[in-house]
Design a protein around this motif. Structure first.
Motif, PDB file in Angstrom:
ATOM      1  N   VAL A 126      28.593 -17.367 -40.353  1.00  0.00           N
ATOM      2  CA  VAL A 126      28.791 -18.700 -39.782  1.00  0.00           C
ATOM      3  C   VAL A 126      29.775 -19.499 -40.633  1.00  0.00           C
ATOM      4  CG1 VAL A 126      27.671 -20.886 -39.178  1.00  0.00           C
ATOM      5  CG2 VAL A 126      26.507 -18.728 -38.711  1.00  0.00           C
ATOM      6  N   ILE A 127      29.594 -19.460 -41.955  1.00  0.00           N
ATOM      7  CA  ILE A 127      30.476 -20.217 -42.853  1.00  0.00           C
ATOM      8  C   ILE A 127      31.921 -19.769 -42.685  1.00  0.00           C
ATOM      9  CG2 ILE A 127      31.073 -20.647 -45.266  1.00  0.00           C
ATOM     10  CD1 ILE A 127      28.086 -20.394 -45.920  1.00  0.00           C
ATOM     11  N   ALA A 128      32.151 -18.451 -42.715  1.00  0.00           N
ATOM     12  CA  ALA A 128      33.516 -17.929 -42.602  1.00  0.00           C
ATOM     13  C   ALA A 128      34.151 -18.343 -41.281  1.00  0.00           C
ATOM     14  CB  ALA A 128      33.499 -16.409 -42.736  1.00  0.00           C
ATOM     15  N   SER A 129      33.367 -18.304 -40.205  1.00  0.00           N
ATOM     16  CA  SER A 129      33.892 -18.696 -38.887  1.00  0.00           C
ATOM     17  C   SER A 129      34.258 -20.175 -38.865  1.00  0.00           C
ATOM     18  CB  SER A 129      32.864 -18.384 -37.799  1.00  0.00           C
ATOM     19  OG  SER A 129      32.533 -17.005 -37.787  1.00  0.00           O
ATOM     20  N   ILE A 130      33.434 -21.012 -39.502  1.00  0.00           N
ATOM     21  CA  ILE A 130      33.724 -22.451 -39.550  1.00  0.00           C
ATOM     22  C   ILE A 130      34.980 -22.718 -40.371  1.00  0.00           C
ATOM     23  CG2 ILE A 130      32.887 -24.684 -40.394  1.00  0.00           C
ATOM     24  CD1 ILE A 130      30.024 -23.638 -39.790  1.00  0.00           C
ATOM     25  N   ILE A 131      35.148 -21.993 -41.466  1.00  0.00           N
ATOM     26  CA  ILE A 131      36.348 -22.153 -42.289  1.00  0.00           C
ATOM     27  C   ILE A 131      37.597 -21.817 -41.475  1.00  0.00           C
ATOM     28  CG2 ILE A 131      37.611 -21.225 -44.279  1.00  0.00           C
ATOM     29  CD1 ILE A 131      34.893 -20.887 -45.679  1.00  0.00           C
ATOM     30  N   ILE A 132      37.535 -20.739 -40.713  1.00  0.00           N
ATOM     31  CA  ILE A 132      38.665 -20.371 -39.853  1.00  0.00           C
ATOM     32  C   ILE A 132      38.934 -21.464 -38.830  1.00  0.00           C
ATOM     33  CG2 ILE A 132      39.477 -18.708 -38.122  1.00  0.00           C
ATOM     34  CD1 ILE A 132      37.880 -16.554 -39.635  1.00  0.00           C
ATOM     35  N   VAL A 133      37.872 -22.017 -38.258  1.00  0.00           N
ATOM     36  CA  VAL A 133      38.014 -23.101 -37.281  1.00  0.00           C
ATOM     37  C   VAL A 133      38.700 -24.311 -37.915  1.00  0.00           C
ATOM     38  CG1 VAL A 133      36.709 -24.855 -35.994  1.00  0.00           C
ATOM     39  CG2 VAL A 133      36.145 -22.425 -35.747  1.00  0.00           C
ATOM     40  N   ILE A 134      38.285 -24.669 -39.121  1.00  0.00           N
ATOM     41  CA  ILE A 134      38.867 -25.838 -39.790  1.00  0.00           C
ATOM     42  C   ILE A 134      40.376 -25.668 -39.943  1.00  0.00           C
ATOM     43  CG2 ILE A 134      38.993 -27.072 -42.002  1.00  0.00           C
ATOM     44  CD1 ILE A 134      35.944 -26.665 -42.236  1.00  0.00           C
ATOM     45  N   GLY A 135      40.805 -24.453 -40.273  1.00  0.00           N
ATOM     46  CA  GLY A 135      42.236 -24.210 -40.419  1.00  0.00           C
ATOM     47  C   GLY A 135      42.963 -24.166 -39.088  1.00  0.00           C
ATOM     48  N   LEU A 136      42.467 -23.353 -38.170  1.00  0.00           N
ATOM     49  CA  LEU A 136      43.202 -23.113 -36.929  1.00  0.00           C
ATOM     50  C   LEU A 136      43.045 -24.235 -35.904  1.00  0.00           C
ATOM     51  CD1 LEU A 136      42.802 -19.266 -36.367  1.00  0.00           C
ATOM     52  CD2 LEU A 136      44.564 -20.546 -37.590  1.00  0.00           C
ATOM     53  N   SER A 137      42.004 -25.042 -36.015  1.00  0.00           N
ATOM     54  CA  SER A 137      41.885 -26.158 -35.071  1.00  0.00           C
ATOM     55  C   SER A 137      42.980 -27.196 -35.314  1.00  0.00           C
ATOM     56  CB  SER A 137      40.506 -26.817 -35.195  1.00  0.00           C
ATOM     57  OG  SER A 137      40.345 -27.430 -36.460  1.00  0.00           O
ATOM     58  N   LEU A 138      43.562 -27.178 -36.508  1.00  0.00           N
ATOM     59  CA  LEU A 138      44.667 -28.084 -36.832  1.00  0.00           C
ATOM     60  C   LEU A 138      46.027 -27.474 -36.506  1.00  0.00           C
ATOM     61  CD1 LEU A 138      43.349 -29.236 -40.328  1.00  0.00           C
ATOM     62  CD2 LEU A 138      43.389 -30.618 -38.248  1.00  0.00           C
ATOM     63  N   SER A 139      46.026 -26.215 -36.081  1.00  0.00           N
ATOM     64  CA  SER A 139      47.298 -25.532 -35.861  1.00  0.00           C
ATOM     65  C   SER A 139      48.129 -26.203 -34.772  1.00  0.00           C
ATOM     66  CB  SER A 139      47.053 -24.063 -35.504  1.00  0.00           C
ATOM     67  OG  SER A 139      46.260 -23.950 -34.328  1.00  0.00           O
ATOM     68  N   GLY A 140      47.464 -26.785 -33.771  1.00  0.00           N
ATOM     69  CA  GLY A 140      48.187 -27.480 -32.714  1.00  0.00           C
ATOM     70  C   GLY A 140      48.987 -28.654 -33.233  1.00  0.00           C
TER      71      GLY A 140
END
Length: 457
Positions: A126-140
């Motif tokens: 869960v933690i790793a997935s959230i970390i990825i989200v934090i990075g890629l959700s800003l990609s836009g």
């Protein structure tokens, strides 16, 4: 004994290295930090001042063991605009003040209850997935800055090959500096990329850089002039004495629970970058208290609420310079720039495509840290449980899944409330882990992939 390849939190680089390292952190956060006051109608100079002082408070409360920079939080933009329009900026700042108090209350609860419960709620998958989200959700955001004409209307951005050109040059220089530079220059890739990108823009697209605002800005703003023109503390104090203002301000308080999830995610990112358990030392309660104190201080002076910044975590991951002195230096520069009008005006002229070029790297590095966590904990995706949890967290978080409550009525006050994508992805990850059978697979098998860990200072 292998040579240490990082600068630890308690180490202070020489002054000739400290200054550019601090400026690199300042430039990384500058665009996003000043964007929040521009969107909400708050004062940019106050935002810089409260960002700097808030970061120093955070370093003090966390005993200098968390090298995070605190910038303006995007989660409060909507509520601040809504409350300011109907009840004034003082009431909106009172709401942010209450949100800061929520942080402090939660910090006390965490100090009393410990973090074991949190470790059970948030396994590595869960933690790793959230970390990825934090990075890629800003990609836009990064890609939008890189693709669109900076002079076009923000509501209707226009695609520009020139913007792509500038962003590509900035990105290329940043990558070259990261991979091929040696010695001290190798830890200044973001600063190098932004400087070359700015110069390239001056040569190829000078119309994007208007220096008239720099010429008009005062060299130095005296404290008395600054307080007269920028502070809204009087309006905040007036709101404190008004029951109606309190009722309206309470609409903003629940936003704290959204940013709490973001805060925990950022702490986990930083812990992963530094390869140590920051939940225990200095402790989640200290990081929450530091962030809460910064929010309380900022709102009282009329600045936007603060949060730890992904951009600066990206800088930490790239440079491996975790020195608290470097972060403190960036905070001091932010405070200085709040009073030096020409410098602040100059930084506002940095074109969006230049920022897009460097943030593509910064946000991507954060996501890569999450992928690294999958590997280090040997998360087995042959288990359907892990696949389901990761898939739902990633798609909802990166895709922007959120809850919008329109026209929520509270004591004759109507407002719009939003639970953003990061908070929703975190919530879904926690719920899925709690209800699905076979919890043990979510923690991976570190025995298969053991690596020596650095000890906390």
């Amino acid at each position: 004994m292998p040579k240490k390849d990082y600068v630890d939190v308690h180490e202070t680089p020489a002054i000739q290295k400290l200054i550019p390292l601090s400026l690199q952190h300042l430039f990384a956060m500058f665009g996003a930090t000043v964007l929040v006051p521009l969107l909400t109608g708050l004062d940019v100079s106050v935002a810089l001042l409260t960002s700097g002082i808030g970061t120093l408070l955070f370093l003090l409360i966390t005993k200098g063991k968390l090298p995070n920079y605190l910038g303006s939080s995007f989660a409060f933009i909507g509520p601040i605009i809504t409350v300011s329009a109907s009840h004034g900026v003082g009431t909106a700042m009172l709401g942010c003040f209450i949100a800061g108090l929520v942080y402090l209350i939660v910090a006390l609860i965490v100090k009393s209850a410990g973090v074991e419960w949190l470790n059970r709620l948030l396994p590595p998958v869960v933690i790793a997935s959230i970390i990825i989200v934090i990075g890629l959700s800003l990609s836009g955001v990064a890609v939008g800055w890189a693709l669109n004409d900076p002079l076009s209307d923000a509501a209707k951005p226009a695609y520009s090959l020139g913007a792509v050109e500038v962003a590509f040059v900035t990105l290329a220089v940043t990558v070259i500096a990261m991979i091929f530079f040696r010695g001290f220059l190798s830890v200044l890739p973001i600063l190098t990329g932004m400087i070359i990108g700015y110069i390239y823009t001056l040569v190829r697209h000078p119309e994007w850089i208007d220096l008239t605002s720099v010429a008009r800005a005062p060299l130095f703003i005296t404290p008395s002039m600054w307080m007269k023109e920028h502070f809204v503390t009087g309006q905040v104090l007036d709101a404190f004495t008004s029951p109606a203002s309190w009722m309206a301000a309470l609409i903003i308080a629940p936003v704290a629970f959204v940013t709490l999830a973001e805060h925990i995610g950022h702490l986990l990112v930083t812990a992963n970058i530094m390869n140590r358990d920051l939940m225990r030392d200095p402790g989640l309660h200290r990081s929450l208290a530091g962030d809460g104190a910064a929010v309380v201080f900022a709102s009282f002076l009329g600045g936007p609420p603060s949060t730890t910044y992904g951009e600066n975590m990206g800088v930490l991951a790239i440079t491996k310079v975790y020195s608290r002195a470097v972060i403190a230096g960036a905070a001091c520069f932010a405070i200085l720039f709040a009073f030096v009008g020409k410098i602040g005006a100059f930084l506002m002229t940095i074109p969006k495509p230049v920022l897009g070029g460097v943030t593509i790297v910064l946000f991507g590095i954060i996501a890569a840290q999450g992928m690294r966590m999958y590997v280090e904990h040997n998360i087995d995706f042959a288990h359907k449980r892990n696949m389901v949890v990761a898939a739902i967290v990633l798609v909802t978080g990166i895709g922007g899944f959120k809850l919008d409550f329109h026209e929520v009525t509270f004591s004759n006050f109507i407002a719009n409330l939003t639970i953003d994508n990061i908070a929703m992805a975190t919530f879904l990850g926690i719920v899925l882990h709690a209800v699905l059978p076979g919890k043990e697979v979510a923690f991976g098998d570190t025995k298969k992939n053991e690596q020596p860990h650095r000890q906390a200072s």
